[in-house]
Design a protein around this motif. Structure first.
Motif, mmCIF file in Angstrom:
data_model
loop_
_atom_site.group_PDB
_atom_site.id
_atom_site.type_symbol
_atom_site.label_atom_id
_atom_site.label_comp_id
_atom_site.label_asym_id
_atom_site.label_seq_id
_atom_site.Cartn_x
_atom_site.Cartn_y
_atom_site.Cartn_z
ATOM 1 N N THR A 134 0.852 -1.193 0.000
ATOM 2 C CA THR A 134 0.000 0.000 0.000
ATOM 3 C C THR A 134 0.890 1.245 0.000
ATOM 4 O OG1 THR A 134 -0.133 -0.014 2.424
ATOM 5 C CG2 THR A 134 -1.871 -1.140 1.223
ATOM 6 N N VAL A 135 2.117 1.101 -0.465
ATOM 7 C CA VAL A 135 3.095 2.170 -0.371
ATOM 8 C C VAL A 135 2.708 3.368 -1.234
ATOM 9 C CG1 VAL A 135 4.585 1.325 -2.234
ATOM 10 C CG2 VAL A 135 5.578 2.694 -0.395
ATOM 11 N N THR A 136 2.827 4.525 -0.696
ATOM 12 C CA THR A 136 2.820 5.857 -1.337
ATOM 13 C C THR A 136 1.502 6.350 -1.924
ATOM 14 O OG1 THR A 136 3.473 5.255 -3.602
ATOM 15 C CG2 THR A 136 5.253 5.567 -1.983
ATOM 16 N N GLY A 137 0.438 5.576 -1.958
ATOM 17 C CA GLY A 137 -0.763 6.184 -2.514
ATOM 18 C C GLY A 137 -1.941 5.258 -2.657
ATOM 19 N N HIS A 138 -3.077 5.833 -3.078
ATOM 20 C CA HIS A 138 -4.339 5.111 -3.148
ATOM 21 C C HIS A 138 -4.559 4.430 -4.498
ATOM 22 C CE1 HIS A 138 -5.775 6.813 0.688
ATOM 23 N NE2 HIS A 138 -5.117 7.880 0.300
ATOM 24 N N VAL A 139 -3.972 4.971 -5.568
ATOM 25 C CA VAL A 139 -4.171 4.357 -6.882
ATOM 26 C C VAL A 139 -3.629 2.938 -6.896
ATOM 27 C CG1 VAL A 139 -3.572 4.474 -9.328
ATOM 28 C CG2 VAL A 139 -4.150 6.566 -8.099
ATOM 29 N N ILE A 140 -2.500 2.707 -6.236
ATOM 30 C CA ILE A 140 -1.873 1.393 -6.291
ATOM 31 C C ILE A 140 -2.388 0.456 -5.203
ATOM 32 C CG2 ILE A 140 0.193 2.216 -7.449
ATOM 33 C CD1 ILE A 140 0.441 1.306 -3.811
ATOM 34 N N ARG A 141 -3.277 0.923 -4.351
ATOM 35 C CA ARG A 141 -3.786 0.046 -3.296
ATOM 36 C C ARG A 141 -4.623 -1.073 -3.890
ATOM 37 N NH1 ARG A 141 -5.777 1.316 2.759
ATOM 38 N NH2 ARG A 141 -6.560 -0.762 3.211
ATOM 39 N N GLY A 142 -4.215 -2.303 -3.660
ATOM 40 C CA GLY A 142 -4.876 -3.469 -4.231
ATOM 41 C C GLY A 142 -4.277 -3.931 -5.542
ATOM 42 N N ILE A 143 -3.249 -3.254 -6.016
ATOM 43 C CA ILE A 143 -2.708 -3.539 -7.341
ATOM 44 C C ILE A 143 -2.112 -4.943 -7.431
ATOM 45 C CG2 ILE A 143 -0.374 -2.630 -6.950
ATOM 46 C CD1 ILE A 143 -2.434 -1.972 -10.094
ATOM 47 N N THR A 144 -1.607 -5.480 -6.300
ATOM 48 C CA THR A 144 -1.035 -6.817 -6.310
ATOM 49 C C THR A 144 -1.993 -7.852 -5.720
ATOM 50 O OG1 THR A 144 0.114 -6.268 -4.241
ATOM 51 C CG2 THR A 144 1.357 -6.032 -6.283
ATOM 52 N N ASP A 145 -3.226 -7.447 -5.463
ATOM 53 C CA ASP A 145 -4.286 -8.352 -5.028
ATOM 54 C C ASP A 145 -5.192 -8.597 -6.235
ATOM 55 O OD1 ASP A 145 -6.160 -9.791 -3.486
ATOM 56 O OD2 ASP A 145 -5.875 -8.483 -1.763
ATOM 57 N N THR A 146 -6.371 -9.140 -6.037
ATOM 58 C CA THR A 146 -7.303 -9.313 -7.149
ATOM 59 C C THR A 146 -7.831 -7.951 -7.593
ATOM 60 O OG1 THR A 146 -9.275 -9.505 -5.768
ATOM 61 C CG2 THR A 146 -8.008 -11.519 -6.178
ATOM 62 N N LYS A 147 -8.306 -7.884 -8.820
ATOM 63 C CA LYS A 147 -8.785 -6.609 -9.352
ATOM 64 C C LYS A 147 -10.016 -6.096 -8.607
ATOM 65 C CE LYS A 147 -11.153 -8.922 -13.244
ATOM 66 N NZ LYS A 147 -10.585 -10.279 -13.052
ATOM 67 N N GLU A 148 -10.717 -6.979 -7.912
ATOM 68 C CA GLU A 148 -11.870 -6.565 -7.109
ATOM 69 C C GLU A 148 -11.449 -5.827 -5.850
ATOM 70 O OE1 GLU A 148 -13.076 -9.354 -10.000
ATOM 71 O OE2 GLU A 148 -11.562 -9.624 -8.414
ATOM 72 N N LYS A 149 -10.161 -5.877 -5.512
ATOM 73 C CA LYS A 149 -9.660 -5.226 -4.302
ATOM 74 C C LYS A 149 -9.103 -3.822 -4.559
ATOM 75 C CE LYS A 149 -10.056 -8.397 -0.969
ATOM 76 N NZ LYS A 149 -10.645 -8.131 0.353
ATOM 77 N N LEU A 150 -9.111 -3.379 -5.792
ATOM 78 C CA LEU A 150 -8.604 -2.041 -6.084
ATOM 79 C C LEU A 150 -9.405 -0.998 -5.307
ATOM 80 C CD1 LEU A 150 -8.145 -2.479 -9.925
ATOM 81 C CD2 LEU A 150 -6.296 -1.995 -8.307
ATOM 82 N N LEU A 151 -8.703 -0.114 -4.610
ATOM 83 C CA LEU A 151 -9.399 0.841 -3.753
ATOM 84 C C LEU A 151 -10.342 1.735 -4.553
ATOM 85 C CD1 LEU A 151 -9.848 2.101 -0.964
ATOM 86 C CD2 LEU A 151 -7.933 3.637 -1.436
ATOM 87 N N TYR A 152 -9.915 2.148 -5.742
ATOM 88 C CA TYR A 152 -10.782 3.059 -6.501
ATOM 89 C C TYR A 152 -12.030 2.357 -7.037
ATOM 90 C CZ TYR A 152 -8.258 7.373 -6.058
ATOM 91 O OH TYR A 152 -7.708 8.526 -5.548
ATOM 92 N N ARG A 153 -12.021 1.044 -7.135
ATOM 93 C CA ARG A 153 -13.282 0.348 -7.418
ATOM 94 C C ARG A 153 -14.269 0.658 -6.307
ATOM 95 N NH1 ARG A 153 -15.805 -4.210 -5.461
ATOM 96 N NH2 ARG A 153 -17.040 -5.471 -6.936
ATOM 97 N N GLN A 154 -13.814 0.572 -5.074
ATOM 98 C CA GLN A 154 -14.701 0.828 -3.943
ATOM 99 C C GLN A 154 -15.134 2.300 -3.896
ATOM 100 O OE1 GLN A 154 -14.751 -2.149 -3.589
ATOM 101 N NE2 GLN A 154 -12.685 -2.979 -3.466
ATOM 102 N N ILE A 155 -14.207 3.201 -4.165
ATOM 103 C CA ILE A 155 -14.551 4.635 -4.130
ATOM 104 C C ILE A 155 -15.527 4.979 -5.248
ATOM 105 C CG2 ILE A 155 -13.648 6.987 -4.333
ATOM 106 C CD1 ILE A 155 -11.089 6.021 -2.983
ATOM 107 N N PHE A 156 -15.300 4.433 -6.454
ATOM 108 C CA PHE A 156 -16.242 4.665 -7.555
ATOM 109 C C PHE A 156 -17.642 4.183 -7.160
ATOM 110 C CE2 PHE A 156 -13.002 4.496 -11.341
ATOM 111 C CZ PHE A 156 -12.342 5.600 -10.821
ATOM 112 N N LEU A 157 -17.699 3.009 -6.526
ATOM 113 C CA LEU A 157 -18.994 2.471 -6.108
ATOM 114 C C LEU A 157 -19.619 3.329 -5.006
ATOM 115 C CD1 LEU A 157 -18.294 -1.366 -6.133
ATOM 116 C CD2 LEU A 157 -19.674 -0.057 -7.765
#
Length: 320
Positions: A134-157
């Motif tokens: 989760t280093v340095t920012g929100h765009v990359i949060r979840g980037i190495t997990d499944t695509k359903e875990k991307l933080l901006y997916r949750q924020i968009f929703l």
């Protein structure tokens, strides 16, 4: 040296880098179906700040992963019939701001909800855990997990759920919704309009969250996109995972969501923007298929534009 018109000619045909994933539509269809199953458990609490002609509330609701999301909700007093509503989204890492900043809208006859993005500087929760960095920012949060875990997916929703909530309020005319915001807020305005086809007006200014791979190619790029550079510098210095990295980000790229927007769009842009380079913005703008207009400030960067707020207000008052 390229002239303003030369630059503009190039930008008007730019579509961004990378390809939309084949399962992009299914990805967001599944996400919206997940939203359908959520009980938002809406709560309105009278705020400590009140206006002479405006009621102010803390609005809480439950979003994806059980996080309680907060928004400021303001409406005119003594509403006699359903009125239009606006959704406002804030800049990166910030919050909904001061109550009094929204009163120009309630004075005009709008209700307005200004959301605190989860995990950032406001009152919203972020309960979604992810594997990996989760280093340095929100765009990359979840980037190495499944695509359903991307933080901006949750924020968009979260933005789409807030729009649904407003449309259910008895004082709101569900056929007269508008969205707006600057930087991250501009990107979220486009995402919200794409996921909520009932929205009639969208006014993004200098939007973030577009054409991530293209943004990384700008040597002069500053601001939030620098976290993508940081990711490579710290975790993938030889770019061995570059293809997978940018493939994941395609799911939360507003240029891929832009064709779903049904709203009329008024877009503000500065051609000297180093934080959200003009090419990244045009990649999303050029993908829009609804009625649209771009107001260009050639000598301006990532900063307030003279006259744009007035133009945006006039644009939104067509809902009244």
């Amino acid at each position: 040296m390229k002239t303003y018109h030369d630059r503009l000619k190039e930008l008007e045909t730019y579509t961004g880098m990378g390809e939309k994933p084949a399962d992009f539509t299914d990805y967001w269809k599944d996400a919206l179906e997940e939203l359908d199953r959520i009980n938002p458990d809406v709560s309105l609490q009278k705020a400590e700040f009140q206006g002479t002609h405006t009621e102010c509330f803390h609005l809480y609701f439950t979003g994806v992963n059980g996080s309680r999301i907060h928004a400021q909700y303001l409406r005119p007093k003594n509403i006699s019939h359903p009125i239009p509503a606006l959704l406002q989204f804030h800049g990166y890492r910030w919050n909904a701001g001061d109550w009094c900043e929204k009163m120009a809208y309630t004075d005009m006859g709008f209700a307005i909800a200004s959301m605190d993005c989860r995990g950032q500087g406001g009152l919203s929760e972020d309960l979604g855990s992810v594997r990996g960095t989760t280093v340095t920012g929100h765009v990359i949060r979840g980037i190495t997990d499944t695509k359903e875990k991307l933080l901006y997916r949750q924020i968009f929703l979260d933005t789409a759920l807030l729009a649904r909530i407003l449309m259910r309020f008895e004082e709101i005319d569900a056929e007269k919704l508008g969205v707006f915001g600057t930087s991250q807020g501009g990107g979220l305005a486009i995402a919200c309009a794409a996921l909520t086809p009932e929205i009639k007006k969208a006014a993004p200014c200098s939007p973030f969250l577009s054409d991530y791979q293209g943004a990384c190619c700008h040597q002069e790029c500053q601001g939030a996109y620098l976290e993508l550079w940081d990711y490579f510098r710290i975790l993938d210095p030889c770019h061995e995972q570059e293809q997978d990295f940018f493939r994941q980000l395609q799911y939360i790229d507003i240029r891929n969501l832009a064709p779903w927007v049904k709203a009329d769009v008024l877009w503000g842009i500065g051609l000297e923007d180093k934080a959200c380079p003009p090419s990244t913005q045009f990649a999303a703008y050029n993908a829009l298929t609804s009625d649209k207009k771009m107001i260009i400030y050639p000598e301006y960067g990532h900063e307030p534009f003279p006259g744009f707020q007035d133009k945006m207000m006039q644009f939104m008052t067509e809902l009244l």
